[in-house]
Design a protein around this motif. Sequence first.
Motif, PDB file in Angstrom:
ATOM      1  N   ALA A 139       0.863  -1.181   0.000  1.00 42.62           N
ATOM      2  CA  ALA A 139       0.000   0.000   0.000  1.00 42.62           C
ATOM      3  C   ALA A 139       0.901   1.233   0.000  1.00 42.62           C
ATOM      4  O   ALA A 139       1.750   1.388  -0.869  1.00 42.62           O
ATOM      5  CB  ALA A 139      -0.929  -0.035   1.211  1.00 42.62           C
ATOM      6  N   THR A 140       0.723   2.109   0.965  1.00 47.11           N
ATOM      7  CA  THR A 140       1.624   3.243   1.157  1.00 47.11           C
ATOM      8  C   THR A 140       2.013   3.300   2.621  1.00 47.11           C
ATOM      9  O   THR A 140       1.398   2.668   3.478  1.00 47.11           O
ATOM     10  CB  THR A 140       0.971   4.581   0.765  1.00 47.11           C
ATOM     11  N   ALA A 162       2.579  -1.051  -4.776  1.00 48.47           N
ATOM     12  CA  ALA A 162       2.388  -2.124  -5.753  1.00 48.47           C
ATOM     13  C   ALA A 162       1.984  -1.568  -7.116  1.00 48.47           C
ATOM     14  O   ALA A 162       2.421  -2.071  -8.154  1.00 48.47           O
ATOM     15  CB  ALA A 162       1.342  -3.112  -5.247  1.00 48.47           C
ATOM     16  N   VAL A 163       1.166  -0.533  -7.120  1.00 47.26           N
ATOM     17  CA  VAL A 163       0.729   0.065  -8.386  1.00 47.26           C
ATOM     18  C   VAL A 163       1.913   0.696  -9.112  1.00 47.26           C
ATOM     19  O   VAL A 163       2.108   0.511 -10.329  1.00 47.26           O
ATOM     20  CB  VAL A 163      -0.378   1.099  -8.138  1.00 47.26           C
ATOM     21  N   ALA A 193       7.341  -2.024 -14.064  1.00 49.95           N
ATOM     22  CA  ALA A 193       7.588  -3.301 -14.727  1.00 49.95           C
ATOM     23  C   ALA A 193       7.046  -3.289 -16.150  1.00 49.95           C
ATOM     24  O   ALA A 193       7.696  -3.787 -17.086  1.00 49.95           O
ATOM     25  CB  ALA A 193       6.957  -4.438 -13.930  1.00 49.95           C
ATOM     26  N   LEU A 194       5.872  -2.694 -16.332  1.00 49.24           N
ATOM     27  CA  LEU A 194       5.308  -2.606 -17.682  1.00 49.24           C
ATOM     28  C   LEU A 194       6.176  -1.731 -18.584  1.00 49.24           C
ATOM     29  O   LEU A 194       6.369  -2.036 -19.774  1.00 49.24           O
ATOM     30  CB  LEU A 194       3.881  -2.072 -17.621  1.00 49.24           C
ATOM     31  N   VAL A 237       0.554 -10.677 -16.798  1.00 49.07           N
ATOM     32  CA  VAL A 237       1.268 -11.568 -15.873  1.00 49.07           C
ATOM     33  C   VAL A 237       1.632 -10.856 -14.570  1.00 49.07           C
ATOM     34  O   VAL A 237       2.347 -11.413 -13.735  1.00 49.07           O
ATOM     35  CB  VAL A 237       2.544 -12.163 -16.516  1.00 49.07           C
ATOM     36  N   VAL A 238       1.149  -9.624 -14.383  1.00 56.65           N
ATOM     37  CA  VAL A 238       1.483  -8.845 -13.192  1.00 56.65           C
ATOM     38  C   VAL A 238       0.229  -8.625 -12.348  1.00 56.65           C
ATOM     39  O   VAL A 238      -0.717  -7.970 -12.786  1.00 56.65           O
ATOM     40  CB  VAL A 238       2.100  -7.482 -13.561  1.00 56.65           C
ATOM     41  N   LEU A 239       0.233  -9.173 -11.148  1.00 61.16           N
ATOM     42  CA  LEU A 239      -0.866  -8.995 -10.211  1.00 61.16           C
ATOM     43  C   LEU A 239      -0.488  -7.925  -9.184  1.00 61.16           C
ATOM     44  O   LEU A 239       0.687  -7.809  -8.814  1.00 61.16           O
ATOM     45  CB  LEU A 239      -1.176 -10.297  -9.484  1.00 61.16           C
ATOM     46  N   VAL A 240      -1.476  -7.197  -8.712  1.00 57.59           N
ATOM     47  CA  VAL A 240      -1.263  -6.146  -7.719  1.00 57.59           C
ATOM     48  C   VAL A 240      -2.007  -6.501  -6.439  1.00 57.59           C
ATOM     49  O   VAL A 240      -3.211  -6.787  -6.465  1.00 57.59           O
ATOM     50  CB  VAL A 240      -1.743  -4.780  -8.249  1.00 57.59           C
TER      51      VAL A 240
END
Length: 217
Positions: A60-61, A74-75, A81-82, A90-93
Amino acid sequence: MITARDWADARILWEFQRMGHAPRPCSVGVGLGSHDLGVAEVMAGLYRRGLVPLVVFTGATSPTTRERMPRGEAVHYRERALELGVPGDVVLVEPRARNTGENIRFSRELLAERGTPVDSVLLVSKPYEERRAYATARKLWPGVEFVCASAPMDLPEYADAIGDPRLVLDMLVGAVQRLMVYPAQGFMIELSVPAPVAAAYERLRDRGFTRRLVPKA
């Protein structure tokens, strides 16, 4: 002022935290949220090497990251990464975790909800928190093998990259303290802290690098 003695002691803590694992193929990569966007960059490199088919970024923060990562750790990791070529599918948050224990628990729950089988995890963290992350993960996710990874940087290089050497030393001291006090609280497995590491920790603590210490139970 950070003295030469302080830096020497910090290097002892830095080297202790590095697990020395050789990256290898794992079921999933889990990137632990923090102020350090380099975690996402390391994970992107591991994905491009074919070592993980799926990535979870968790965080989170916090007071440390609120200004740097206003949309959540995470965002921001996912966005980085993108940018580096990792496909979005393939990227989960995992956007809720506010500490390392929650990083592990919530990532485990997310993957279980998706029905993703996991027997090994490439665990990516800041360089000075590999051992702390490993001890936490072993406690909260039994039956899974963990391979630790982080940016291959030395301490001065890392402190320069972060731009806040005092924060880095505070974090180093806090990470070692947690290895000492958290096992008794049930938050991680117990790992031995060698006497030279404990002595370096105590000197830095007594010198005032205490902003990341937690109260002892």
